[in-house]
Design a protein around this motif. Structure first.
Motif, PDB file in Angstrom:
ATOM      1  N   ILE A   1      43.222  44.630  45.962  1.00 12.54           N
ATOM      2  CA  ILE A   1      42.288  44.174  44.930  1.00 12.54           C
ATOM      3  C   ILE A   1      41.939  42.712  45.178  1.00 12.54           C
ATOM      4  O   ILE A   1      40.764  42.316  45.143  1.00 12.54           O
ATOM      5  CB  ILE A   1      42.891  44.355  43.525  1.00 12.54           C
ATOM      6  CG1 ILE A   1      43.016  45.838  43.178  1.00 12.54           C
ATOM      7  CG2 ILE A   1      42.030  43.647  42.480  1.00 12.54           C
ATOM      8  CD1 ILE A   1      43.785  46.092  41.891  1.00 12.54           C
ATOM      9  N   ALA A   2      42.956  41.897  45.456  1.00  8.86           N
ATOM     10  CA  ALA A   2      42.709  40.482  45.724  1.00  8.86           C
ATOM     11  C   ALA A   2      41.822  40.296  46.950  1.00  8.86           C
ATOM     12  O   ALA A   2      40.957  39.411  46.983  1.00  8.86           O
ATOM     13  CB  ALA A   2      44.037  39.753  45.914  1.00  8.86           C
ATOM     14  N   ALA A   3      42.016  41.148  47.956  1.00  7.86           N
ATOM     15  CA  ALA A   3      41.250  41.034  49.201  1.00  7.86           C
ATOM     16  C   ALA A   3      39.819  41.544  49.065  1.00  7.86           C
ATOM     17  O   ALA A   3      38.996  41.307  49.954  1.00  7.86           O
ATOM     18  CB  ALA A   3      41.963  41.795  50.320  1.00  7.86           C
ATOM     19  N   GLY A   4      39.527  42.260  47.994  1.00 10.71           N
ATOM     20  CA  GLY A   4      38.183  42.763  47.789  1.00 10.71           C
ATOM     21  C   GLY A   4      38.006  44.234  48.066  1.00 10.71           C
ATOM     22  O   GLY A   4      36.888  44.754  47.956  1.00 10.71           O
ATOM     23  N   ASP A   5      39.087  44.948  48.412  1.00 12.76           N
ATOM     24  CA  ASP A   5      39.000  46.389  48.650  1.00 12.76           C
ATOM     25  C   ASP A   5      39.483  47.120  47.399  1.00 12.76           C
ATOM     26  O   ASP A   5      40.559  47.719  47.373  1.00 12.76           O
ATOM     27  CB  ASP A   5      39.826  46.790  49.866  1.00 12.76           C
ATOM     28  CG  ASP A   5      39.587  48.245  50.284  1.00 12.76           C
ATOM     29  OD1 ASP A   5      38.937  48.978  49.520  1.00 12.76           O
ATOM     30  OD2 ASP A   5      40.068  48.633  51.364  1.00 12.76           O
ATOM     31  N   ARG A   6      38.673  47.074  46.375  1.00 14.97           N
ATOM     32  CA  ARG A   6      39.025  47.713  45.110  1.00 14.97           C
ATOM     33  C   ARG A   6      39.126  49.234  45.261  1.00 14.97           C
ATOM     34  O   ARG A   6      39.937  49.885  44.602  1.00 14.97           O
ATOM     35  CB  ARG A   6      37.978  47.355  44.057  1.00 14.97           C
ATOM     36  CG  ARG A   6      38.245  47.918  42.677  1.00 14.97           C
ATOM     37  CD  ARG A   6      37.073  47.624  41.736  1.00 14.97           C
ATOM     38  NE  ARG A   6      37.267  48.247  40.451  1.00 14.97           N
ATOM     39  CZ  ARG A   6      37.854  47.671  39.415  1.00 14.97           C
ATOM     40  NH1 ARG A   6      38.310  46.435  39.535  1.00 14.97           N
ATOM     41  NH2 ARG A   6      37.979  48.318  38.263  1.00 14.97           N
ATOM     42  N   GLY A   7      38.310  49.804  46.145  1.00 20.56           N
ATOM     43  CA  GLY A   7      38.329  51.241  46.343  1.00 20.56           C
ATOM     44  C   GLY A   7      39.701  51.747  46.767  1.00 20.56           C
ATOM     45  O   GLY A   7      40.132  52.828  46.358  1.00 20.56           O
ATOM     46  N   PHE A   8      40.404  50.970  47.601  1.00 21.40           N
ATOM     47  CA  PHE A   8      41.754  51.345  48.010  1.00 21.40           C
ATOM     48  C   PHE A   8      42.640  51.501  46.781  1.00 21.40           C
ATOM     49  O   PHE A   8      43.382  52.481  46.634  1.00 21.40           O
ATOM     50  CB  PHE A   8      42.323  50.271  48.944  1.00 21.40           C
ATOM     51  CG  PHE A   8      43.698  50.569  49.482  1.00 21.40           C
ATOM     52  CD1 PHE A   8      43.867  51.007  50.773  1.00 21.40           C
ATOM     53  CD2 PHE A   8      44.834  50.390  48.693  1.00 21.40           C
ATOM     54  CE1 PHE A   8      45.136  51.278  51.281  1.00 21.40           C
ATOM     55  CE2 PHE A   8      46.104  50.656  49.176  1.00 21.40           C
ATOM     56  CZ  PHE A   8      46.258  51.100  50.482  1.00 21.40           C
TER      57      PHE A   8
END
Length: 598
Positions: free
Chosen positions: A262-269
């Motif tokens: 989430i912090a890295a920007g991959d909310r989909g994961f």
């Protein structure tokens, strides 16, 4: 360089499934881990110290091969591994042997289930080249374009494929085309994300890619702890009939990886991870299994309340308050309330003890407050969840902080208490080859910091601050921390692997865990010590091997034979980097901190 006509050597080694238990995996300190971004390529490779180690197919809980390595005059070389491209999981090994050297670059074919290796060999004398391949179970096919006659210099390829004709199809396509598409997939992925200012660029990008690669392609949201089989989990079939627990999904690890993503920007994961957790709720009560295969089949079945709290926390971070999600979460929240003597847990986060654990209680309290916030957004009454959370938040010190322990006259938190009476000298067996029982007041653990990181206690709470001092005195060594007093989950004094079923009792020693440095850094941010937190990030980075894989444990600055790469360690690096940029731990749920720290 000798020009090559296509000389194909076909090796097909079929091992019946019954032989799987007879094949021992290679050491767990993997030098690299790779796969294509494409779902059309359900194959993952690892690299060891002499070439390809386990290849996983058709999913990440299934090691299909043990090793595939280049032999020169029938002998392997020793390899040094490095990323061949800082922005993809493309790796290169430099091998050296008696009078020869080789360079091998590895990718997977994004269009099929095949691992491809591009090989260049230079020798001082004519040498014969071959490829040794050992399957774990089932069948795999190896094809190569390497010359069969003696040569001094040669360039060619080999492929390991799963399915009829897959290896040959990968060779026919060629390494250059596959490697270009493979790299483009990872470049595109990284281009869609952001990068923190605080992190080392190469290690940060590698960490995000490793985390993404731990997600199974057939079962979205199922992310394994590590593609490795450390110590007895590799060779003791009584302990681990199916090669051990690391190539499984653990809700705890999945939560840590998801908050990093989430912090890295991959909310989909993270969205897929939450959906996987909720699919795996156990009937009839809704608790989460200790671990599962990537298809959701439970393997170990002990109850760990912090893992059941994990989806409550993750859902809050994602803002998932829709009815379908909250209905599923309610089953987990109700389980936390109804579990016998809750928040007593059958196991805490280090897996081998029951009792009252400050770390587990922190997760449960924070999870209930987060769930209450989600349902209140829908106009529902959440009083029973908040009452329980408030009561346990008030009682955690009385259950788990001792005033009569050997390390300080002032109260400090213990790893756990067996009876909720921290001033009693209750003894218990630590397990993991410890020779004698130990007084619960003498066992401390950095995990108490979950109380601060999750917002349940203030960073300047006097018991918290005193426990920090005690833990540093008892557990800090070489700049890192042990998990807890007299941890036995590690190697023998002379470096032999950890095991349980020894012919004779054998003492083993848990080493130092880099992920604990990340947790300390998050605490230091809350305590106002940003320089200290930045130092912790550098300390984690210093444990990376030449392939930029981060380990579970280190000793004398180097990874041990423990699980490498460990997803949780990479996640902690990513999350601490973003926390440094934000000036606060990005995982800390504001709704919890506002309730108990204002």
């Amino acid at each position: 360089m000798k020009p090559l006509a296509l000389v194909v050597l076909l090796l097909i080694m079929s091992a019946p499934v019954a032989r799987a238990a007879e094949v021992v995996p290679l050491p767990a300190d993997k030098q690299a881990f790779g796969t294509a971004r494409s779902a059309a390529s359900p194959v993952w490779f690892t690299l060891g110290h002499q070439g390809l180690s386990e290849i996983f197919f058709p999913d990440l809980s299934t090691p299909a091969t043990r090793e595939t390595r280049l032999l020169v005059d029938g002998k392997p070389g020793q390899a040094h591994t490095e990323p061949a491209d800082d922005r993809s999981l493309t790796f290169r090994q430099h091998l050296r042997g008696d009078g020869w050297r080789a360079e091998i670059t590895y990718v997977t074919d994004p269009q099929r289930a095949a691992v491809l290796a591009d090989v260049t060999v230079t020798a001082q004398r004519p040498v014969r080249l071959s490829v040794e391949h050992v399957p774990m179970k089932g069948s795999s096919e190896v094809r190569t374009t390497l010359p069969t006659e003696p040569v001094r210099r040669a360039h060619g390829m080999f492929a390991v494929g799963f399915g009829e004709g897959v290896a040959q199809a990968a060779l026919d396509r060629g390494f250059r085309a596959s490697a270009k598409e493979y790299a483009r997939g990872w470049h595109t992925y990284l281009d869609a994300l952001k990068r923190p200012r605080s992190a080392d660029r190469r290690l940060y990008d590698m960490s995000v890619m490793v985390l993404a690669a731990t997600e199974d392609k057939t079962h979205p949201g199922a992310s394994i702890a590590s593609p490795s089989f450390p110590w007895a989990f590799g060779f003791d079939r009584e302990l681990a009939p199916e090669l051990g627990p690391y190539a499984l999904v653990w809700p705890r690890d999945l939560y840590h990886v998801s908050t990093a993503m989430i912090a890295a920007g991959d909310r989909g994961f993270a969205e897929r991870s939450l959906d996987f957790m909720l699919r795996e709720q156990q009937e009839p009560d809704g608790h989460l299994p200790q671990n599962t295969r990537v298809d959701g089949t439970p393997v170990w079945t002990k109850v760990q309340l912090d893992q059941t709290a994990a989806p409550l926390l993750l859902a809050w971070h994602l803002g998932r308050s829709d009815k379908s999600t909250t209905d599923a979460l309610r089953r987990s929240a109700d389980y936390l309330l109804s579990y016998p003597n809750s928040p007593f847990s059958e196991q805490e986060r280090w897996e081998n003890q029951d009792g009252y654990s400050p770390a587990t209680i922190a997760s449960v309290v924070a999870g209930l407050v987060c769930f209450a916030d989600l349902v209140q957004r829908n106009g529902e009454n959440a009083d029973k969840y908040l009452r329980a959370a408030d009561e346990w938040q008030r009682k955690v010190e009385g259950w788990t902080a001792t005033k009569t322990g050997p390390y300080s006259p002032k109260p400090y938190y213990l790893r756990l208490t067996k009876d909720g009476q921290p001033d009693q000298g209750t003894k218990y067996d630590l397990g993991d080859n410890n020779p004698t029982d130990i007084d619960q007041r003498a066992v401390v653990d950095p995990s108490f910091l979950e109380l601060v990181r999750l917002g349940v206690k203030r960073a300047d709470d006097p018991v918290i601050r005193n426990t920090v001092r005690v833990v540093d005195q008892q557990l800090k060594e070489q700049g890192y921390w042990h998990r807890f007093t007299q941890d036995g989950y590690g190697e023998t004094a002379d470096g032999r692997p950890w095991g349980i079923n020894w012919p004779t009792p054998t003492r083993t020693y848990g080493r130092l865990w880099p992920l604990l440095s990340g947790e300390r850094g998050e605490y230091e941010l809350l305590a106002g010590d940003k320089a200290g937190a930045a130092k912790r990030l550098r300390e984690i980075a210093a444990t990376a091997n030449s392939g930029l894989m981060l380990p579970e444990q280190v000793w004398n600055g180097r990874g041990t034979g423990s699980a490498t790469p460990l997803a949780w360690t990479h996640a902690q690096y990513v999350r601490l980097a973003w926390s440094l940029d934000a000036g606060r731990p990005v995982e800390r749920p504001a709704v919890v901190a506002n309730r108990y720290n204002s």
